[in-house]
Design an enzyme around this catalytic site. Structure first.
Site, PDB file in Angstrom:
ATOM      1  NE  ARG A   1       0.586   0.474 -12.358  1.00  0.00           N
ATOM      2  CZ  ARG A   1      -0.173   0.856 -11.397  1.00  0.00           C
ATOM      3  NH1 ARG A   1      -0.749   0.235 -10.320  1.00  0.00           N
ATOM      4  NH2 ARG A   1      -0.922   2.167 -11.401  1.00  0.00           N
TER       5      ARG A   1
ATOM      6  NE  ARG B   1      -1.337   5.386  12.126  1.00  0.00           N
ATOM      7  CZ  ARG B   1      -1.788   5.932  13.433  1.00  0.00           C
ATOM      8  NH1 ARG B   1      -2.902   5.827  13.706  1.00  0.00           N
ATOM      9  NH2 ARG B   1      -0.749   6.346  14.047  1.00  0.00           N
TER      10      ARG B   1
HETATM   11  N1  GLY Z   1       0.457   5.652 -15.346  1.00  0.00           N
HETATM   12  C1  GLY Z   1       1.207   4.621 -15.345  1.00  0.00           C
HETATM   13  C2  GLY Z   1       0.875   3.575 -14.216  1.00  0.00           C
HETATM   14  O1  GLY Z   1      -0.259   3.904 -13.706  1.00  0.00           O
HETATM   15  O2  GLY Z   1       1.288   2.738 -13.970  1.00  0.00           O
END
Ligand code: GLY
Length: 376
Positions: free
Chosen positions: A245, A125
């Site tokens: 991101r 886990r």
């Molecule tokens: N390689 C793209 C990221 O780590 O979000």
């Protein structure tokens, strides 16, 4: 020449960690890893190529601090990011008696980081792991940020988990053993950081790129540290990719489709797909009227100056047609409600996520790129 080590902190609260960038880190790996090991042993997951070149040096570095190590060695290449190799690694870690409080060391390029990181995420886990990335691509991108996983026959990275490492050691000396092709493939991810959010870094790369490609270690440390700092900033603001991101996927929607079309083979390395995908993403942005016509040309000029793969014409062998490539894009993990997500640019260093890109424009980009290919 200044080859001082640099440390970039990834500020993620209780999951925060450092990325150390510089020369001679394998030799010092024992002292650097020791604070993160609950007992003086670790198991290294690596591939056959890296093992042949660097495993003895890493094990010597660990043992100089009294850390014993075992190793699990898998075949090199993207083909190892599959269920069978994951099972082999997880069972191997159990056979090495890795306990809940032990640490795994991922020692290799992006494939090993993703595979060993995912094995660490699911073993008992979740056990700790340390990334020691050996490719430029892994040093600047995949070893930082906690994305781990394997590929499905239906698409890349479709199975995985977020699992942050405890430490990343990016030993610049190890890059000396990369082939020119591998180094340039990783460079696609370096240039990505300039293009997606830091025009001054892109300008710096236009000047420093040839020097760092040709082996200047000080320039390499600066390029890796600046890329990692950019990534650390994005990851700390959006660890699980709910927003910003996604910008790190600049070029990846196109690139992943090209990788799938070429069977994740030596015909096209991941970073090469990213470089070509970046070119297509800037072409798409210009066609959408988001950036000037000169912007994609400037990107292409720099990629050409560096000698990276940058056009569909640079991929050997047959490619499917534009519609088949668009179908492959539909398997991308960034598809939301069946809609493809693209990272597009207003200018160099100014990118954003766009979910309503007309598919006829995407098709036009691909049709023309495929036509240019047959004309070469
Ligand atoms: N390689 C793209 C990221 O780590 O979000």
């Amino acid at each position: 020449m200044n080859q001082t080590r640099q440390t970039v902190h990834v500020p993620l609260g209780e999951r925060a960690y450092d990325v150390i960038i510089g020369g001679g880190l394998l030799a010092d790996a024992g002292a650097l890893c020791a604070p993160f090991l609950k007992r003086s042993r670790a198991v290294i997951v690596t591939d056959e190529t890296v093992a042949g070149l660097h495993l003895a040096a890493l094990q010597a570095g660990l043992s100089s601090a009294g850390i014993s190590s075992g190793a699990i060695i898998v075949p090199a290449g993207e083909g190892s990011k599959n269920w069978a190799t994951l099972e082999h690694v997880v069972e191997g870690l159990l056979a090495h008696q890795v306990e809940r409080n032990d640490s795994v060391i991922a020692f290799g390029g992006g494939v090993i980081g993703d595979l060993a990181g995912f094995a660490s995420a699911i073993l008992r886990r979740g056990v700790d792991f340390i990334q020691i990335p050996t490719s430029l691509l892994a040093q600047v991108d995949s070893s930082v940020g906690g994305k781990t996983g394997i590929n499905s026959p239906l698409g890349k990275n479709l199975i995985g988990a977020f699992h942050q490492p405890k430490l990343v050691l990016a030993d610049i000396d190890v890059l000396d053993t990369l082939s020119g092709r591998e180094f340039l493939a990783g460079y696609g991810e370096v240039v990505k950081y300039g293009l997606l959010g830091d025009a001054a870094f892109f300008e710096w790369l236009e000047k420093a790129g040839p020097g760092l490609r040709d082996g200047d270690k000080s320039l390499r440390i600066q390029a890796v540290a600046r890329s990692v700092a950019a990534k650390a900033g994005v990851v700390s603001r959006d660890e699980k990719e709910h927003g910003e991101r996604a910008l790190l996927n600049l070029g990846h929607t196109f690139g992943h489709a090209l990788e799938a079309a070429t069977g994740y083979s030596q015909r096209l390395l991941h970073g090469e797909g990213v470089s070509i995908g970046i070119g297509l993403a800037f072409d798409l942005s210009a066609r959408l009227g988001l950036c000037s016509q000169e912007t994609p040309s400037r990107v292409q000029e720099h990629l050409a100056q560096m000698g990276t793969k940058r056009r569909l014409a640079d991929i050997p062998g047959d490619l499917p047609d534009a519609d088949a490539l668009i179908t492959l894009m539909g398997q991308d993990k960034k598809v939301v409600d069946g809609t493809l997500v693209f990272i597009v640019a207003r200018s160099i260093g100014d990118t954003f996520v766009k979910r309503d890109v007309p598919m006829d424009v995407v098709r036009g980009v691909l049709v023309d790129a495929l036509r240019d290919r047959s004309a070469v």
